[in-house]
Design an enzyme around this catalytic site. Structure first.
Site, PDB file in Angstrom:
ATOM      1  N   CYS A 138      12.931 -20.819  -4.681  1.00 31.76           N
ATOM      2  CA  CYS A 138      13.008 -19.464  -5.241  1.00 31.76           C
ATOM      3  C   CYS A 138      12.668 -18.420  -4.178  1.00 31.76           C
ATOM      4  CB  CYS A 138      12.060 -19.341  -6.428  1.00 31.76           C
ATOM      5  SG  CYS A 138      12.023 -17.683  -7.106  1.00 31.76           S
ATOM      6  N   CYS A 141      10.694 -15.454  -5.451  1.00 32.26           N
ATOM      7  CA  CYS A 141       9.266 -15.698  -5.706  1.00 32.26           C
ATOM      8  C   CYS A 141       8.491 -15.821  -4.397  1.00 32.26           C
ATOM      9  CB  CYS A 141       9.056 -16.996  -6.480  1.00 32.26           C
ATOM     10  SG  CYS A 141      10.238 -17.319  -7.771  1.00 32.26           S
ATOM     11  N   ASP A 142       9.056 -16.519  -3.416  1.00 33.41           N
ATOM     12  CA  ASP A 142       8.272 -16.924  -2.243  1.00 33.41           C
ATOM     13  C   ASP A 142       8.698 -16.274  -0.929  1.00 33.41           C
ATOM     14  OD1 ASP A 142       6.779 -18.617  -3.855  1.00 33.41           O
ATOM     15  OD2 ASP A 142       8.258 -20.216  -3.684  1.00 33.41           O
TER      16      ASP A 142
END
Ligand code: NDP
Length: 319
Positions: A138, A141-142
């Site tokens: 992701c 997200c990261d």
């Protein structure tokens, strides 16, 4: 431990992505007070994407999480009930259908399966050991954690291109590693990636190992060129997967018809069958049944269809 049971519901929706929430909006407006079980990935794939440029009505694009948030508001405004609880098991042989959610048992006359698809992994032991330590599926997200680092994005489809482009905001260099000679990505996405000065490409290349397991921190990738049979190490500090998704239908495998890859087989987009015979009261929508289009707008479209079929079915039942 005793379990609790509540009155029979008219409609339960599994999944809170674009298809599940669209179904929820329609079912709620039909006064069916649907229960939406949000699932393991609340909001589905849109909640981990960035700018969605092709959803009609948003000329400048809309952020995926914002689109999902708005859909949730729209569904709850009409009476949908959203629950973060997880489905433990399901029995579609019973009538009404029986869902076990932890210690609670829920009975429902109709069920919409909208549990989508989850990110695919390479399934290398070293990759699995480093998830959360420099391996991620992701980018949204990261990506921030990859700031200033050299990273690899695996895949050759639109997901990989989108991730790579997004990650150029953080990373000093992005290498897209495609196992094939050709790309599955759409021309527009591929062109954007190819023309980006921070992005480089490797073709016909497999990842054999992610280095850094002992250090619990990605140190590089062991690569293999399928054409030249050359092996070498690429020094990267982060690896993102962008190699597609698996349908989340395992829970249903003995109860409804799935295809060879685990997608729910549907007739007219949403009708579910068991051993080739159409089932009454069970519908599927979104990415769990769509291996061809997999777009937010098509997921929304089938979500709408599923809810309309639920309405018809309940009417026939005299509800
Ligand atoms: P795709 O199935 O299109 O592409 C998957 C890619 O991953 C392929 O390059 C495939 O290689 C590779 N791959 C699969 N398994 C492995 C493996 N085990 N090891 C290495 N490589 C692997 O999936 P996407 O998620 O990219 O796209 C799915 C759909 O969603 C498409 O219709 C796409 O257009 C859409 N989409 C649209 C976006 C947008 O418009 N913004 C963004 C993201 C997706 P190979 O070709 O060799 O099989």
């Amino acid at each position: 431990m005793s379990s609790t049971s509540s009155p029979v519901r008219d409609c339960v929706i599994l999944g809170s992505g674009c298809s599940g929430l669209t179904a929820a909006i329609y079912a709620a407006r039909a006064n069916l007070k649907p229960l939406v079980l949000e699932g393991h990935e609340p909001g589905g794939q849109l909640s981990i994407t960035t700018l969605v440029e092709n959803f009609p009505g948003w000329p400048e694009g809309v952020q995926g999480p914002e689109l999902i948030e708005n859909m949730k508001k729209q569904a709850t405004r009409f009476g949908a009930e959203l629950s973060m609880a997880h489905l433990t098991s399901v029995d579609l042989m019973k009538s009404p259908f029986e869902l076990t959610i932890g210690r609670e048992v829920v009975h429902t006359r109709s069920l919409i399966i909208a549990s989508g698809a989850s990110a695919r992994w390479l399934n290398l032991p070293s990759e699995q050991a480093l998830i959360g330590y420099g391996v991620s599926s992701c980018a949204t997200c990261d990506g921030f954690f990859a700031s200033g680092k050299e990273i690899a994005v695996i895949g050759g489809g639109d997901s990989a291109m989108e991730e790579a482009l997004f990650l150029t905001r953080f990373a000093s260099k992005v290498t897209i590693i495609n196992r094939s000679e050709n790309f599955r990505a759409s021309r527009i996405m591929l062109e954007r990636a190819v023309s980006h000065p921070q992005i480089e490409f490797l073709h016909n290349t497999l990842v054999e190992e992610v280095l850094g397991v002992e250090e619990k921190d990605v140190r590089g990738l062991k690569l293999f060129n399928r054409k030249t049979h050359e092996r070498w190490e690429l020094p990267v500090q982060f690896m993102f997967l962008g190699i597609g998704h698996e349908p989340n239908a395992t829970m249903f495998k003995d109860q409804i018809d799935l295809d060879a890859d685990g997608y729910v087989k549907t007739e007219h987009n949403v009708f579910v069958s068991r051993q080739g015979v159409q089932m009454h009261g069970v519908y599927a929508c979104g990415d769990i049944q769509d291996r061809r289009y997999r777009q937010a707008i098509t997921a929304a479209g089938t979500g709408c269809m599923a809810a309309l079929e639920v309405e018809k079915y309940l009417e026939e039942l005299g509800r």
